[in-house]
Design an enzyme around this catalytic site. Sequence first.
Site, mmCIF file in Angstrom:
data_model
loop_
_atom_site.group_PDB
_atom_site.id
_atom_site.type_symbol
_atom_site.label_atom_id
_atom_site.label_comp_id
_atom_site.label_asym_id
_atom_site.label_seq_id
_atom_site.Cartn_x
_atom_site.Cartn_y
_atom_site.Cartn_z
ATOM 1 N N GLU A 100 0.868 -1.188 0.000
ATOM 2 C CA GLU A 100 0.000 0.000 0.000
ATOM 3 C C GLU A 100 0.895 1.225 0.000
ATOM 4 O O GLU A 100 1.796 1.344 0.833
ATOM 5 C CB GLU A 100 -0.929 -0.034 1.217
ATOM 6 C CG GLU A 100 -1.677 1.261 1.498
ATOM 7 C CD GLU A 100 -2.502 1.781 0.315
ATOM 8 O OE1 GLU A 100 -3.384 1.053 -0.157
ATOM 9 O OE2 GLU A 100 -2.251 2.929 -0.120
ATOM 10 N N GLY A 135 -7.023 1.035 4.001
ATOM 11 C CA GLY A 135 -8.433 1.456 4.019
ATOM 12 C C GLY A 135 -8.876 1.993 2.674
ATOM 13 O O GLY A 135 -10.048 1.971 2.337
ATOM 14 N N LYS A 143 -20.124 9.458 5.239
ATOM 15 C CA LYS A 143 -21.255 9.087 6.098
ATOM 16 C C LYS A 143 -21.164 9.782 7.457
ATOM 17 O O LYS A 143 -22.177 10.085 8.076
ATOM 18 C CB LYS A 143 -21.332 7.569 6.270
ATOM 19 C CG LYS A 143 -22.222 6.908 5.228
ATOM 20 C CD LYS A 143 -21.582 6.791 3.863
ATOM 21 C CE LYS A 143 -22.149 7.576 2.747
ATOM 22 N NZ LYS A 143 -21.472 7.379 1.461
ATOM 23 N N GLY A 188 -22.139 18.071 -10.763
ATOM 24 C CA GLY A 188 -22.379 16.626 -10.870
ATOM 25 C C GLY A 188 -23.518 16.177 -9.976
ATOM 26 O O GLY A 188 -23.461 16.363 -8.761
ATOM 27 N N HIS A 201 -43.539 -5.245 13.948
ATOM 28 C CA HIS A 201 -44.397 -4.057 13.862
ATOM 29 C C HIS A 201 -44.120 -3.161 15.050
ATOM 30 O O HIS A 201 -44.010 -3.654 16.163
ATOM 31 C CB HIS A 201 -45.869 -4.486 13.866
ATOM 32 C CG HIS A 201 -46.798 -3.307 13.831
ATOM 33 N ND1 HIS A 201 -47.038 -2.595 12.671
ATOM 34 C CD2 HIS A 201 -47.521 -2.726 14.810
ATOM 35 C CE1 HIS A 201 -47.895 -1.611 12.957
ATOM 36 N NE2 HIS A 201 -48.195 -1.667 14.239
HETATM 37 P P1 FAD Z 1 -9.518 1.893 -3.247
HETATM 38 O O1 FAD Z 1 -10.371 1.959 -2.053
HETATM 39 O O2 FAD Z 1 -9.392 3.122 -4.069
HETATM 40 O O3 FAD Z 1 -8.086 1.424 -2.757
HETATM 41 C C1 FAD Z 1 -7.003 1.349 -3.626
HETATM 42 C C2 FAD Z 1 -5.738 1.449 -2.821
HETATM 43 O O4 FAD Z 1 -4.632 1.138 -3.656
HETATM 44 C C3 FAD Z 1 -5.474 2.833 -2.270
HETATM 45 O O5 FAD Z 1 -5.272 2.766 -0.890
HETATM 46 C C4 FAD Z 1 -4.227 3.307 -2.999
HETATM 47 O O6 FAD Z 1 -3.386 4.114 -2.207
HETATM 48 C C5 FAD Z 1 -3.562 1.980 -3.324
HETATM 49 N N1 FAD Z 1 -2.674 2.034 -4.499
HETATM 50 C C6 FAD Z 1 -2.953 2.524 -5.728
HETATM 51 N N2 FAD Z 1 -1.925 2.347 -6.569
HETATM 52 C C7 FAD Z 1 -0.963 1.723 -5.859
HETATM 53 C C8 FAD Z 1 0.346 1.258 -6.164
HETATM 54 N N3 FAD Z 1 0.854 1.392 -7.386
HETATM 55 N N4 FAD Z 1 1.071 0.675 -5.181
HETATM 56 C C9 FAD Z 1 0.569 0.528 -3.923
HETATM 57 N N5 FAD Z 1 -0.682 0.956 -3.585
HETATM 58 C C10 FAD Z 1 -1.417 1.517 -4.539
HETATM 59 N N6 FAD Z 1 -18.697 2.956 -1.990
HETATM 60 C C11 FAD Z 1 -19.653 2.310 -1.296
HETATM 61 O O7 FAD Z 1 -19.823 1.098 -1.465
HETATM 62 N N7 FAD Z 1 -20.455 2.980 -0.393
HETATM 63 C C12 FAD Z 1 -20.323 4.308 -0.174
HETATM 64 O O8 FAD Z 1 -21.043 4.876 0.637
HETATM 65 C C13 FAD Z 1 -19.321 5.010 -0.895
HETATM 66 N N8 FAD Z 1 -19.149 6.337 -0.707
HETATM 67 C C14 FAD Z 1 -18.145 6.971 -1.381
HETATM 68 C C15 FAD Z 1 -17.984 8.335 -1.171
HETATM 69 C C16 FAD Z 1 -16.990 9.018 -1.843
HETATM 70 C C17 FAD Z 1 -16.821 10.491 -1.603
HETATM 71 C C18 FAD Z 1 -16.125 8.314 -2.728
HETATM 72 C C19 FAD Z 1 -15.013 9.021 -3.445
HETATM 73 C C20 FAD Z 1 -16.277 6.965 -2.948
HETATM 74 C C21 FAD Z 1 -17.299 6.284 -2.279
HETATM 75 N N9 FAD Z 1 -17.515 4.920 -2.482
HETATM 76 C C22 FAD Z 1 -18.516 4.275 -1.807
HETATM 77 C C23 FAD Z 1 -16.703 4.143 -3.442
HETATM 78 C C24 FAD Z 1 -15.648 3.317 -2.707
HETATM 79 O O9 FAD Z 1 -14.828 4.171 -1.982
HETATM 80 C C25 FAD Z 1 -14.838 2.507 -3.711
HETATM 81 O O10 FAD Z 1 -15.702 1.747 -4.513
HETATM 82 C C26 FAD Z 1 -13.879 1.573 -3.003
HETATM 83 O O11 FAD Z 1 -12.996 2.275 -2.177
HETATM 84 C C27 FAD Z 1 -13.084 0.751 -4.032
HETATM 85 O O12 FAD Z 1 -12.204 -0.089 -3.368
HETATM 86 P P2 FAD Z 1 -10.853 -0.562 -4.070
HETATM 87 O O13 FAD Z 1 -10.214 -1.495 -3.101
HETATM 88 O O14 FAD Z 1 -11.126 -1.033 -5.427
HETATM 89 O O15 FAD Z 1 -9.972 0.758 -4.244
#
Ligand code: FAD
Length: 480
Positions: free
Chosen positions: A37, A43, A55, A183, A446
């Site tokens: 990471e 996270g 949230k 948006g 209920h």
């Molecule tokens: P990410 O959570 O983006 O994690 C990817 C990780 O990879 C990051 O920590 C990054 O630092 C790391 N990384 C990237 N490239 C590299 C590399 N080359 N080497 C090492 N580490 C790397 N989803 C919901 O289901 N419910 C919600 O209520 C919700 N609310 C949201 C609100 C906002 C404002 C936003 C922006 C998003 C929200 N989402 C929500 C979407 C949700 O955050 C994403 O769908 C989710 O985090 C995706 O998980 P992921 O593991 O694919 O990627």
Amino acid sequence: MGELSQETQVAVIGGGPGGYAAAFRAADLGLDVTLVEQEPRCGGTCLLRGCIPSKALLQTSEIIWDAAEAARRGVRFPTPELDLAKLRSWKDGIIDTLASGLDRLAKKRNVQIVRARAVFENAHTLRLEGSELTHLTFRHAVVAVGSEPLSLPGVSLKPGGRIMDSTGALAVHDIPARLLVVGGGYIGLELGCAYAVFGSRVTLVHRAERILGGVDDDLVRPLVKRIGGLFESVRLETDVEALREDADGVTAVLRGPSETLEERFDRVLIAVGRAPRSRGLGLEALGVAMDEAGFIRVDDRRRTSVPHIYAVGDVAGHPMLAHKAMREGKVAAEAIAGMPSAYDVQAVPAVVYTDPQIAWAGLTETEARRKNLAVKIARFPWGASGRALTMDAADGLTKILFDPESGRILGMGIVGRGAETMIAEGVLALEMGASAEDVALTVHAHPTLSETEGEAAEVFLGSATHLYVPQGAQGKTTPP
Ligand code: FAD
């Protein structure tokens, strides 16, 4: 500095919901796992700048809203005062607790976390940037690098600037007097609502003719009504032609259907979508196939076109949601461990955490119409729910889509308070192939809002306790 390399069975790149779910499941299945990471904390977007902080803000705005609304029932609170420093530290405290919890869970499972940026050097080696460990060789890799916010053409965001993405908005530097939200998707709406309740005069501009494209009209309507009163203005079919930031604010050039206007705002939130973070990782050189938008192509086991490399979460396609990422992460881990797992979910629930909330799962009415599918739709308006009235939520609605022949549940949609939790019954029904009888004969406590799900199923069956169903009106068939 010299080279230091290490071997692992499974290398997981990215510590967000997709990555940590994959790493933890793989470790639970007895595999040796290293998670890379690039940030100091695990996270990902979800925990650090997405689901959880948004949230936290929305929950706070709901308290303020409820306190004001309580006057209707004879309870008056003094005008709330926002201590932003305290709000920020409470929100950040939640993130810290959860992030350190992830570290502890990783430790207990012997998942090694390396803080570094990973790039594929070849099909079995990662180059690690920013750590003492310089190379990691692996048998299998799971790419879980997530997504990043898109901006508008020609607009670049400066750290601490007045033009922000969702990350900037979640930092709550201040409550701008006038906020422009660009948006009308769920992120713009959620954050726009929170800021409006905190005291900003919010203008929302959206390129399309309605907000939340693709979500059923009847589910969106109560939210449209709410933001009609809450926001200063909602401008549809409106494009941002230019944003000019200066020391005191931002001038926005907004091109609407009939005129182009220049307006001043204190801050601008750009929430126009997210793009997969698949570039710059060395994946192209390995021949990992991607689509035009940059999403990594995967099969039902979440294997890429290079079979020992898997991809999960936002980088592997829509819907970009944390629970979809986690499910995919587990599937990839199980596939690596040799289990016959596949990503074959019947439904991924979607929730918009505005007030009222909107949630849906499975087939939607919009999709049924587009595909010309014959479905029966039974609705239970919350005006007939005692619990909804005690919550001042009479404008809510629960609807279920059924197969007209078999009565099998095909989809569910809910608008109203608590929809985030209620949709779980619909998802379970879809996973179990449940019928109208299954839901109607399930005893719902209920008074609860969950009764509206049982009663919507009763509407389909022709007799609902708290709603008169005239003969032959058991749900509308689509197409008519
Ligand atoms: P990410 O959570 O983006 O994690 C990817 C990780 O990879 C990051 O920590 C990054 O630092 C790391 N990384 C990237 N490239 C590299 C590399 N080359 N080497 C090492 N580490 C790397 N989803 C919901 O289901 N419910 C919600 O209520 C919700 N609310 C949201 C609100 C906002 C404002 C936003 C922006 C998003 C929200 N989402 C929500 C979407 C949700 O955050 C994403 O769908 C989710 O985090 C995706 O998980 P992921 O593991 O694919 O990627």
